[in-house]
Design an enzyme around this catalytic site. Structure first.
Site, PDB file in Angstrom:
ATOM      1  N   GLU A   1     -27.265   6.197  -1.781  1.00  0.00           N
ATOM      2  CA  GLU A   1     -26.654   5.674  -2.774  1.00  0.00           C
ATOM      3  C   GLU A   1     -26.967   6.462  -4.363  1.00  0.00           C
ATOM      4  OE1 GLU A   1     -25.173   1.270  -1.334  1.00  0.00           O
ATOM      5  OE2 GLU A   1     -27.178   1.271  -2.174  1.00  0.00           O
TER       6      GLU A   1
ATOM      7  N   CYS B   1     -29.026   7.258 -11.736  1.00  0.00           N
ATOM      8  CA  CYS B   1     -29.872   6.938 -11.059  1.00  0.00           C
ATOM      9  C   CYS B   1     -29.827   7.484  -9.457  1.00  0.00           C
ATOM     10  CB  CYS B   1     -29.958   5.322 -10.867  1.00  0.00           C
ATOM     11  SG  CYS B   1     -31.240   4.575  -9.811  1.00  0.00           S
TER      12      CYS B   1
ATOM     13  N   CYS C   1     -37.138   3.993   2.733  1.00  0.00           N
ATOM     14  CA  CYS C   1     -38.562   4.185   1.994  1.00  0.00           C
ATOM     15  C   CYS C   1     -39.533   3.564   2.818  1.00  0.00           C
ATOM     16  CB  CYS C   1     -38.379   3.658   0.565  1.00  0.00           C
ATOM     17  SG  CYS C   1     -40.127   3.686  -0.296  1.00  0.00           S
TER      18      CYS C   1
ATOM     19  N   CYS D   1     -42.526  -2.392  -0.263  1.00  0.00           N
ATOM     20  CA  CYS D   1     -42.829  -3.278  -1.143  1.00  0.00           C
ATOM     21  C   CYS D   1     -41.807  -4.640  -0.981  1.00  0.00           C
ATOM     22  CB  CYS D   1     -42.391  -2.992  -2.489  1.00  0.00           C
ATOM     23  SG  CYS D   1     -43.206  -1.336  -3.122  1.00  0.00           S
TER      24      CYS D   1
ATOM     25  N   CYS E   1     -38.025  -5.263  -2.391  1.00  0.00           N
ATOM     26  CA  CYS E   1     -37.043  -4.319  -2.735  1.00  0.00           C
ATOM     27  C   CYS E   1     -36.357  -4.168  -1.355  1.00  0.00           C
ATOM     28  CB  CYS E   1     -37.756  -2.902  -2.768  1.00  0.00           C
ATOM     29  SG  CYS E   1     -36.678  -1.559  -2.697  1.00  0.00           S
TER      30      CYS E   1
ATOM     31  N   CYS F   1     -30.786  -2.643  -9.664  1.00  0.00           N
ATOM     32  CA  CYS F   1     -32.228  -1.929  -8.994  1.00  0.00           C
ATOM     33  C   CYS F   1     -32.653  -2.792  -7.822  1.00  0.00           C
ATOM     34  CB  CYS F   1     -33.514  -2.437 -10.193  1.00  0.00           C
ATOM     35  SG  CYS F   1     -33.315  -1.509 -11.357  1.00  0.00           S
TER      36      CYS F   1
HETATM   37  N1  SAH Z   1     -39.681   4.046  -5.403  1.00  0.00           N
HETATM   38  C1  SAH Z   1     -39.932   3.909  -6.666  1.00  0.00           C
HETATM   39  C2  SAH Z   1     -38.614   4.505  -7.475  1.00  0.00           C
HETATM   40  C3  SAH Z   1     -37.395   3.527  -6.845  1.00  0.00           C
HETATM   41  S1  SAH Z   1     -37.309   1.885  -6.936  1.00  0.00           S
HETATM   42  C4  SAH Z   1     -40.516   2.841  -7.213  1.00  0.00           C
HETATM   43  O1  SAH Z   1     -41.067   2.193  -6.801  1.00  0.00           O
HETATM   44  O2  SAH Z   1     -41.047   3.264  -8.529  1.00  0.00           O
HETATM   45  C5  SAH Z   1     -37.086   1.709  -8.820  1.00  0.00           C
HETATM   46  C6  SAH Z   1     -37.441   0.523  -9.725  1.00  0.00           C
HETATM   47  O3  SAH Z   1     -36.625  -0.558  -9.176  1.00  0.00           O
HETATM   48  C7  SAH Z   1     -38.931   0.025  -9.375  1.00  0.00           C
HETATM   49  O4  SAH Z   1     -39.508  -0.169 -10.525  1.00  0.00           O
HETATM   50  C8  SAH Z   1     -38.892  -0.932  -8.335  1.00  0.00           C
HETATM   51  O5  SAH Z   1     -40.141  -1.740  -8.523  1.00  0.00           O
HETATM   52  C9  SAH Z   1     -37.657  -1.623  -8.773  1.00  0.00           C
HETATM   53  N2  SAH Z   1     -37.162  -2.947  -7.704  1.00  0.00           N
HETATM   54  C10 SAH Z   1     -37.125  -2.567  -6.379  1.00  0.00           C
HETATM   55  N3  SAH Z   1     -36.808  -3.622  -5.836  1.00  0.00           N
HETATM   56  C11 SAH Z   1     -36.184  -4.444  -6.847  1.00  0.00           C
HETATM   57  C12 SAH Z   1     -35.397  -5.474  -7.007  1.00  0.00           C
HETATM   58  N4  SAH Z   1     -35.047  -6.244  -5.845  1.00  0.00           N
HETATM   59  N5  SAH Z   1     -34.990  -6.017  -7.931  1.00  0.00           N
HETATM   60  C13 SAH Z   1     -35.539  -5.570  -9.199  1.00  0.00           C
HETATM   61  N6  SAH Z   1     -36.183  -4.575  -9.302  1.00  0.00           N
HETATM   62  C14 SAH Z   1     -36.466  -3.747  -8.120  1.00  0.00           C
HETATM   63 FE1  SF4 Z   2     -39.961   2.268  -2.111  1.00  0.00          FE
HETATM   64 FE2  SF4 Z   2     -38.628   0.121  -3.069  1.00  0.00          FE
HETATM   65 FE3  SF4 Z   2     -41.363   0.220  -3.068  1.00  0.00          FE
HETATM   66 FE4  SF4 Z   2     -39.763   1.979  -4.699  1.00  0.00          FE
HETATM   67  S1  SF4 Z   2     -39.772  -0.361  -4.542  1.00  0.00           S
HETATM   68  S2  SF4 Z   2     -41.698   2.363  -3.480  1.00  0.00           S
HETATM   69  S3  SF4 Z   2     -38.134   2.135  -3.159  1.00  0.00           S
HETATM   70  S4  SF4 Z   2     -40.181  -0.083  -1.286  1.00  0.00           S
END
Ligand code: SAH
Ligand code: SF4
Length: 363
Positions: A92, A105, A112, A116, A119, A338
């Site tokens: 996306e 974005c 990934c 996390c 996410c 996000c």
């Molecule tokens: N992998 C990279 C970039 C992609 S995620 C990273 O983790 O930085 C982009 C941002 O969205 C990151 O700060 C991530 O922590 C945040 N993010 C991920 N899941 C989210 C969620 N469910 N709600 C709000 N922010 C989220």
């Molecule tokens: Fe991967 Fe989501 Fe963690 Fe970013 S926030 S490193 S996209 S698992």
């Protein structure tokens, strides 16, 4: 014969490519302008190239972006493209219009591997790295789709904050960044291109050496005990190492600052005590905070902090002298906010399967 996809070649690579066709370096510059500035994908449209060169290119090259599976626009104007990257994987790309800027974005991986806890992409698991052509292809598609009609430039900022961990795919990401900065391609300034990382410290050093664009670091917790749980990578690279890497990064990009992203999770990382611990942690590091209200996705038990809690948390950071912004949630009616980007990824790691409740697996 497989054709070379010119969307994946930065200035240096395109110069080498035209040299192999016995052409002068300025031809590479012309090609960059046709492809990236004007959005051309057919060589016969490139009228200031010699006919013989157009013929050679048609034989061995192509300009091919991922196919669009779905194109949706949210009530607030946020636009999301679902793109086919083959093998059953979709990624996306999201455009966020604001009065003073237009931000794209971009995704860097199908899925990934970092896992996390908060996410949606992390819950899917990892399938593969995107190629430079697939990364730049998102910008190429979006810029020219948005420009259609108006002719005006639409994208002023690019953030590598879509699906995936960009620094795990540095070899493809760096040429893509170089194209974003190239005056004959997208001509964005270094500060208008942001890479976001969950904290791969060695790759942060490499990015600083190869293409020091703006850096956002996903912090999410002020101590190792909590961060270990939210961002599993922290168990390998704890906060001490991560902050040292941030300081090194700023040496390569003086006068810059790090943006620390912090997802606001109700009752998990959002207390006044957490905010004060955060202030002490980052100390005198030149940085800003970007608080991201958690965006829920199916299957999660986490909740978003209340608006008042987020304001109180932000106040502590601001009173300590840190510029602090709270991200407005955009496009959530089309799941474009996000952490909601989920594409459709065929998981090779089986991470997502192992995390699903057994009742779902059994079903
Ligand atoms: N992998 C990279 C970039 C992609 S995620 C990273 O983790 O930085 C982009 C941002 O969205 C990151 O700060 C991530 O922590 C945040 N993010 C991920 N899941 C989210 C969620 N469910 N709600 C709000 N922010 C989220
Ligand atoms: Fe991967 Fe989501 Fe963690 Fe970013 S926030 S490193 S996209 S698992």
């Amino acid at each position: 014969m497989t054709r070379v996809n010119l969307l994946g070649l930065d200035g240096a690579a395109l110069t080498a490519f035209v040299a192999a066709l016995d052409e002068k370096p300025f031809r590479a510059r012309q090609l960059l302008r046709w492809i990236h500035q004007r959005g051309a994908s057919r060589f016969d449209a490139m009228t200031d190239l010699a006919k013989s060169l157009r013929g050679k290119l048609a034989d061995c090259a192509e300009v091919a972006a991922p196919a669009v599976l779905r194109d949706s626009t949210a009530a607030d104007g946020t636009r999301k493209w679902l793109l086919d990257v083959g093998g059953g994987n979709a990624i996306e790309t999201v455009f966020i219009p604001e009065p003073d800027r237009g931000t794209l974005c971009v995704s860097t991986q199908a899925g990934c591997a970092m896992g996390c806890a908060f996410c949606a992409t992390g819950h899917q698991g990892f399938n593969r790295n995107l190629s430079t052509a697939e990364i730049v292809g998102q910008l190429w598609l979006a810029e020219h789709a948005l420009r259609a009609g108006s002719g005006e430039r639409a994208i002023s900022n690019v953030v590598l904050m879509g699906m995936g961990e960009p620094l795990q795919n540095l070899d493809a990401v760096v040429p893509a960044l170089r194209l974003m900065l190239d005056d004959d391609a997208y001509g964005l300034s270094r500060r208008r291109v942001t890479v976001s990382t969950s904290g791969l410290v060695r790759q942060m050093d490499k990015l600083a050496a190869q293409c020091p664009v703006a850096l956002a670091v996903s912090l999410h917790a002020p101590n190792d005990e909590l961060r270990d749980r939210l961002v599993p990578l922290n168990r390998k690279h704890p906060l001490r190492e991560l902050l040292a890497a941030c300081r090194r990064y700023l040496r390569a990009a003086p006068r810059d600052f790090i943006t620390f992203e912090y997802v606001m999770l109700d009752g998990v990382n959002d207390s006044d005590a957490h905010a004060r611990e955060l202030v002490a942690l980052v100390d005198d590091l030149p940085c800003k905070f970007n608080l991201i209200p958690f965006n829920p996705f199916p299957g999660t038990t986490l909740r978003r902090s209340s608006a008042q809690r987020i304001r109180d948390f932000a106040r502590i950071l601001m009173d300590a002298g840190f510029v602090t912004t709270t991200r407005r949630t955009r496009g959530d009616d089309i799941d474009a906010a996000c952490g909601q980007l989920a594409g459709e990824v065929r998981d090779r790691t089986r991470r997502s399967a192992s995390r699903l409740p057994s009742v779902v697996l059994a079903g």
